[in-house]
Scaffold this active site. Sequence first.
Site, PDB file in Angstrom:
ATOM      1  N   ARG A   1      -5.533   1.156  -4.826  1.00 14.46           N
ATOM      2  CA  ARG A   1      -4.646   0.667  -4.046  1.00 14.46           C
ATOM      3  C   ARG A   1      -4.593  -1.115  -3.963  1.00 14.46           C
ATOM      4  NH1 ARG A   1      -7.783   4.087  -2.808  1.00 14.46           N
ATOM      5  NH2 ARG A   1      -9.949   4.268  -1.557  1.00 14.46           N
TER       6      ARG A   1
ATOM      7  N   ASP B   1      -9.996  -0.555   6.681  1.00 18.14           N
ATOM      8  CA  ASP B   1     -10.830   0.660   7.216  1.00 18.14           C
ATOM      9  C   ASP B   1     -11.285   0.272   8.528  1.00 18.14           C
ATOM     10  OD1 ASP B   1     -10.178   3.044   5.857  1.00 18.14           O
ATOM     11  OD2 ASP B   1     -11.507   2.525   4.411  1.00 18.14           O
TER      12      ASP B   1
ATOM     13  N   ASP C   1      -7.256  -1.767   1.219  1.00 17.78           N
ATOM     14  CA  ASP C   1      -7.079  -0.637   2.063  1.00 17.78           C
ATOM     15  C   ASP C   1      -7.775  -1.031   3.220  1.00 17.78           C
ATOM     16  OD1 ASP C   1      -8.161   1.579   2.409  1.00 17.78           O
ATOM     17  OD2 ASP C   1      -9.681   1.675   1.215  1.00 17.78           O
TER      18      ASP C   1
ATOM     19  N   ARG D   1       0.800  -1.443  -0.157  1.00 17.10           N
ATOM     20  CA  ARG D   1      -0.097  -0.256   0.061  1.00 17.10           C
ATOM     21  C   ARG D   1       0.423   1.193  -0.034  1.00 17.10           C
ATOM     22  NH1 ARG D   1      -5.251   1.852   1.960  1.00 17.10           N
ATOM     23  NH2 ARG D   1      -5.335   3.631   1.106  1.00 17.10           N
TER      24      ARG D   1
END
Length: 185
Positions: A117, A122, A120, A108
């Site tokens: 990307r 989150d 990712d 990343r």
Amino acid sequence: MEKPGPQHKAPPSVALDGAAGLDDAVVVALGCNDRGAWSDCREALEAALARFRAEGVDVVARSSWWRSVAWPDPNDPPFLNGVVIVRTEHDPHELMAALGRIEEAFGRQRGAANAPRTLDLDLIAYGRTTGDLDGLILPHPRAAERLFVMGPLAEIAPGWRHPDGETAEGLAGRARIGKDATPLR
């Protein structure tokens, strides 16, 4: 009058058999639209999940993978997204650091916002923790607007409730971003 600070409870234990157990859910969203060293984004995401345990993060439940047009630039490669509910002894900042290490191991590169990307990760929610924890805002401030987050979450925990009171299922039905997101079959 002083504003109350963020609320944080001990690390949650998750029971997916009822809405009350979802109050303690730690929710992580995964996304990929640059396969990097893998044959495709699905393989990259599966490999990322396999790394969670080494970082002290156990996957309790996982959604299917959902495909959607890249947002905000639909000319970028399409995304593959999913959501997991995890159990961990990490506090929110430690969990974010662990997720960051996994992202880094997958190549990343942080640059332009919303650029393609390889991975990712989150932190969407950490139980009922709310507020700004020294720059980490919980729940994720934009997750409720995104079908590629709320759709997968509704798939595995439709009764999960956002602090505004709306369920994952309800938020998925009202999501304004990523309306084209659909689960892979």
